[in-house]
Design a protein around this motif. Structure first.
Motif, PDB file in Angstrom:
ATOM      1  N   MET A  67       0.820  -1.185   0.000  1.00  0.00           N
ATOM      2  CA  MET A  67       0.000   0.000   0.000  1.00  0.00           C
ATOM      3  C   MET A  67       0.865   1.251   0.000  1.00  0.00           C
ATOM      4  O   MET A  67       0.544   2.208  -0.694  1.00  0.00           O
ATOM      5  N   ALA A  68       1.955   1.226   0.749  1.00  0.00           N
ATOM      6  CA  ALA A  68       2.828   2.400   0.814  1.00  0.00           C
ATOM      7  C   ALA A  68       3.442   2.681  -0.556  1.00  0.00           C
ATOM      8  O   ALA A  68       3.506   3.834  -0.991  1.00  0.00           O
ATOM      9  N   GLU A  69       3.863   1.629  -1.244  1.00  0.00           N
ATOM     10  CA  GLU A  69       4.461   1.805  -2.574  1.00  0.00           C
ATOM     11  C   GLU A  69       3.416   2.303  -3.574  1.00  0.00           C
ATOM     12  O   GLU A  69       3.699   3.185  -4.389  1.00  0.00           O
ATOM     13  N   LEU A  70       2.227   1.769  -3.509  1.00  0.00           N
ATOM     14  CA  LEU A  70       1.157   2.206  -4.398  1.00  0.00           C
ATOM     15  C   LEU A  70       0.862   3.687  -4.185  1.00  0.00           C
ATOM     16  O   LEU A  70       0.786   4.463  -5.134  1.00  0.00           O
ATOM     17  N   ARG A  71       0.708   4.075  -2.959  1.00  0.00           N
ATOM     18  CA  ARG A  71       0.395   5.472  -2.663  1.00  0.00           C
ATOM     19  C   ARG A  71       1.561   6.402  -2.965  1.00  0.00           C
ATOM     20  O   ARG A  71       1.351   7.560  -3.325  1.00  0.00           O
ATOM     21  N   ALA A  72       2.795   5.908  -2.841  1.00  0.00           N
ATOM     22  CA  ALA A  72       3.965   6.730  -3.137  1.00  0.00           C
ATOM     23  C   ALA A  72       4.092   7.025  -4.627  1.00  0.00           C
ATOM     24  O   ALA A  72       4.572   8.086  -5.017  1.00  0.00           O
ATOM     25  N   HIS A  73       3.660   6.098  -5.476  1.00  0.00           N
ATOM     26  CA  HIS A  73       3.852   6.250  -6.919  1.00  0.00           C
ATOM     27  C   HIS A  73       2.580   6.602  -7.691  1.00  0.00           C
ATOM     28  O   HIS A  73       2.653   6.898  -8.877  1.00  0.00           O
ATOM     29  N   ALA A  74       1.449   6.586  -7.044  1.00  0.00           N
ATOM     30  CA  ALA A  74       0.184   6.862  -7.727  1.00  0.00           C
ATOM     31  C   ALA A  74      -0.233   8.307  -7.479  1.00  0.00           C
ATOM     32  O   ALA A  74       0.289   8.985  -6.588  1.00  0.00           O
ATOM     33  N   ASP A  75      -1.179   8.758  -8.264  1.00  0.00           N
ATOM     34  CA  ASP A  75      -1.768  10.075  -8.077  1.00  0.00           C
ATOM     35  C   ASP A  75      -2.410  10.135  -6.687  1.00  0.00           C
ATOM     36  O   ASP A  75      -2.952   9.135  -6.204  1.00  0.00           O
ATOM     37  N   ALA A  76      -2.366  11.292  -6.071  1.00  0.00           N
ATOM     38  CA  ALA A  76      -2.902  11.441  -4.711  1.00  0.00           C
ATOM     39  C   ALA A  76      -4.407  11.164  -4.643  1.00  0.00           C
ATOM     40  O   ALA A  76      -4.921  10.804  -3.587  1.00  0.00           O
TER      41      ALA A  76
END
Length: 106
Positions: A1-10
């Motif tokens: 989840m942290a990686e997804l949120r770090a690389h995805a649009d807010a």
């Protein structure tokens, strides 16, 4: 989840779909709650909540895109026109066709 949120649009919309809703004793909802995710329990066996899960996800994505369009409505394009938002439409026939094709073969 942290990686997804770090690389995805807010404004990414994330939904966790739990399968096997018919197995009530094996539920794991805490992860979705702690991660602030949309959560649906579905059953591939009965088809319960499959369509509502996808329709809810589409509605949430539409809401995010619409909000972005409204937020950017005051911005001007280089050619002098206003920026326009995107319209997302899900045809009922496509939803019905996907529902008919969504049988689990595992």
């Amino acid at each position: 989840m942290a990686e997804l949120r770090a690389h995805a649009d807010a404004s990414i919309v994330i939904m966790l779909i739990g399968n096997k809703a018919d197995l009530v004793d094996s539920r794991a909802v805490e992860f979705a709650e702690t991660q602030n995710l949309f959560f649906f329990e579905t059953s591939a066996l009965s088809g319960e909540n499959v369509e509502p899960a996808f329709l809810t996800l589409l509605q949430e994505i539409y809401d995010v895109v619409s909000k972005k369009a409204l937020d950017s409505s005051n911005l001007v394009k280089p050619n002098g026109g206003l920026l326009s938002g995107l319209k997302i439409e899900a045809a009922q026939s496509e939803v019905s066709e996907m529902k008919n094709l969504s049988t689990c073969s595992c």
